[in-house]
Design a protein around this motif. Sequence first.
Motif, PDB file in Angstrom:
ATOM      1  N   GLU A   1       1.074  -1.120   0.112  1.00 55.44           N
ATOM      2  CA  GLU A   1       0.095   0.100  -0.201  1.00 55.44           C
ATOM      3  C   GLU A   1       0.942   1.325  -0.033  1.00 55.44           C
ATOM      4  O   GLU A   1       0.551   2.226  -0.501  1.00 55.44           O
ATOM      5  N   THR A   2       2.020   1.209   0.680  1.00 57.57           N
ATOM      6  CA  THR A   2       2.817   2.463   0.764  1.00 57.57           C
ATOM      7  C   THR A   2       3.355   2.738  -0.643  1.00 57.57           C
ATOM      8  O   THR A   2       3.684   3.868  -0.935  1.00 57.57           O
ATOM      9  N   GLY A   3       3.410   1.703  -1.344  1.00 57.31           N
ATOM     10  CA  GLY A   3       3.873   2.066  -2.650  1.00 57.31           C
ATOM     11  C   GLY A   3       2.931   2.814  -3.807  1.00 57.31           C
ATOM     12  O   GLY A   3       3.216   3.167  -4.873  1.00 57.31           O
ATOM     13  N   ARG A   4       1.644   2.759  -3.394  1.00 59.04           N
ATOM     14  CA  ARG A   4       0.515   3.032  -4.294  1.00 59.04           C
ATOM     15  C   ARG A   4       0.446   4.667  -4.319  1.00 59.04           C
ATOM     16  O   ARG A   4       0.915   5.339  -3.322  1.00 59.04           O
ATOM     17  N   ARG A   5       0.213   5.370  -5.361  1.00 56.98           N
ATOM     18  CA  ARG A   5       0.049   6.812  -5.472  1.00 56.98           C
ATOM     19  C   ARG A   5      -0.679   7.371  -4.454  1.00 56.98           C
ATOM     20  O   ARG A   5      -0.506   8.274  -3.820  1.00 56.98           O
ATOM     21  N   ARG A   6      -2.067   6.722  -4.325  1.00 53.47           N
ATOM     22  CA  ARG A   6      -3.179   7.408  -3.297  1.00 53.47           C
ATOM     23  C   ARG A   6      -3.397   6.539  -2.136  1.00 53.47           C
ATOM     24  O   ARG A   6      -4.117   5.497  -2.294  1.00 53.47           O
ATOM     25  N   ALA A   7      -2.239   6.173  -1.201  1.00 50.52           N
ATOM     26  CA  ALA A   7      -2.147   5.110  -0.363  1.00 50.52           C
ATOM     27  C   ALA A   7      -3.029   5.579   0.829  1.00 50.52           C
ATOM     28  O   ALA A   7      -3.376   6.618   1.228  1.00 50.52           O
ATOM     29  N   ILE A   8      -3.890   4.496   1.204  1.00 55.80           N
ATOM     30  CA  ILE A   8      -4.765   4.691   2.438  1.00 55.80           C
ATOM     31  C   ILE A   8      -3.902   4.923   3.708  1.00 55.80           C
ATOM     32  O   ILE A   8      -4.118   5.755   4.540  1.00 55.80           O
ATOM     33  N   LEU A   9      -2.734   4.254   3.754  1.00 51.94           N
ATOM     34  CA  LEU A   9      -1.661   4.448   4.728  1.00 51.94           C
ATOM     35  C   LEU A   9      -0.448   4.327   4.361  1.00 51.94           C
ATOM     36  O   LEU A   9      -0.395   3.702   3.271  1.00 51.94           O
ATOM     37  N   ARG A  10       0.677   4.867   4.813  1.00 51.12           N
ATOM     38  CA  ARG A  10       2.023   4.784   4.455  1.00 51.12           C
ATOM     39  C   ARG A  10       2.807   4.119   5.516  1.00 51.12           C
ATOM     40  O   ARG A  10       2.611   4.692   6.589  1.00 51.12           O
TER      41      ARG A  10
ATOM     42  N   LEU B   1      -9.922   7.603   0.690  1.00 52.98           N
ATOM     43  CA  LEU B   1     -10.053   6.597  -0.285  1.00 52.98           C
ATOM     44  C   LEU B   1     -10.244   7.236  -1.647  1.00 52.98           C
ATOM     45  O   LEU B   1     -10.666   8.622  -1.884  1.00 52.98           O
ATOM     46  N   SER B   2      -9.937   6.676  -2.715  1.00 48.22           N
ATOM     47  CA  SER B   2     -10.562   7.208  -4.095  1.00 48.22           C
ATOM     48  C   SER B   2     -12.028   7.393  -4.102  1.00 48.22           C
ATOM     49  O   SER B   2     -12.682   6.740  -3.640  1.00 48.22           O
ATOM     50  N   PRO B   3     -12.082   8.121  -5.259  1.00 46.84           N
ATOM     51  CA  PRO B   3     -13.936   8.096  -5.402  1.00 46.84           C
ATOM     52  C   PRO B   3     -14.609   6.967  -5.537  1.00 46.84           C
ATOM     53  O   PRO B   3     -15.458   6.489  -5.127  1.00 46.84           O
ATOM     54  N   ALA B   4     -13.804   5.932  -6.278  1.00 48.11           N
ATOM     55  CA  ALA B   4     -14.514   4.463  -6.539  1.00 48.11           C
ATOM     56  C   ALA B   4     -14.561   3.934  -5.478  1.00 48.11           C
ATOM     57  O   ALA B   4     -15.659   3.318  -5.129  1.00 48.11           O
TER      58      ALA B   4
END
Length: 272
Positions: free
Chosen positions: A26-35, A243-246
Amino acid sequence: MAQNDPLPLGAVQQTLYFPLAARARETGRRRAILRDPKAVEILDALNVPAPRYSRWPATAIMVLRTAILDCWVREFLAEHPCGTVVEIGTGLNTRFERTDNGSVRWFDLDLPDTMALRRRYFDDTDRRRTVAASVLDEDWMDRLETSPPPRLFVAEGVLVYLPEDRVRRTLSVLSRRFPGAVLAADLYTRDEVRRQHRRAARNNLEVPWSWACDDPAELRESGWCPLESTTIARPPREVRARLSPAYRTLLPLFDPMLRRSFTLNRFAAAPN
């Protein structure tokens, strides 16, 4: 054995790699829920087959579960900045790093083999202590007697692995010894436990799940009054904002199905 070789762990203890890999991914995602850069550091250092532990959607579920519990810890510390948090079955969790307010007293509790691995990557401080013990024992509770109340016990992905009679006994002892404490935990339904065992049987895997709880109100018998129950589909506002809109649109649609699997819950022990 090399410094970063995984230590031999029991079947239950090995599950610690799943949330570790989920947080690292998750940390590597552009829009992470947590880092969680510490999770990335540990996973890079460990010689474990990361892809095995990084399968979606399980990783997304674990990340949301962790983020909600993190939020509840922050809320507890906002109200009780000098309180005590006990992470039950801490594994390689980094919740302290994500929620530390500079004054909390923190205990990381897990079995001795897990703690031997954990101590490679985490050090004790004047506010943070590791405790190598089973939550089912009572000796470790003595160490909390001098820590400042109130106390928050966090059990993420732990209680489901323990025998029902031992869970209820331990929760009863905690509520009696630490009046006014708060418990945050995930509870899995009996149907979900049965489903997990059927899946494991089809794949010749061992799933050592044991305790199930269909209704959080069952814990009243152990001295814990339900305060809140939710699913990962209905996270607190702080989590929902990330969270993303989706995700924000689709997640609530899964709420009824998720409630048949597991819930996230807060409880309070009666005060003196």
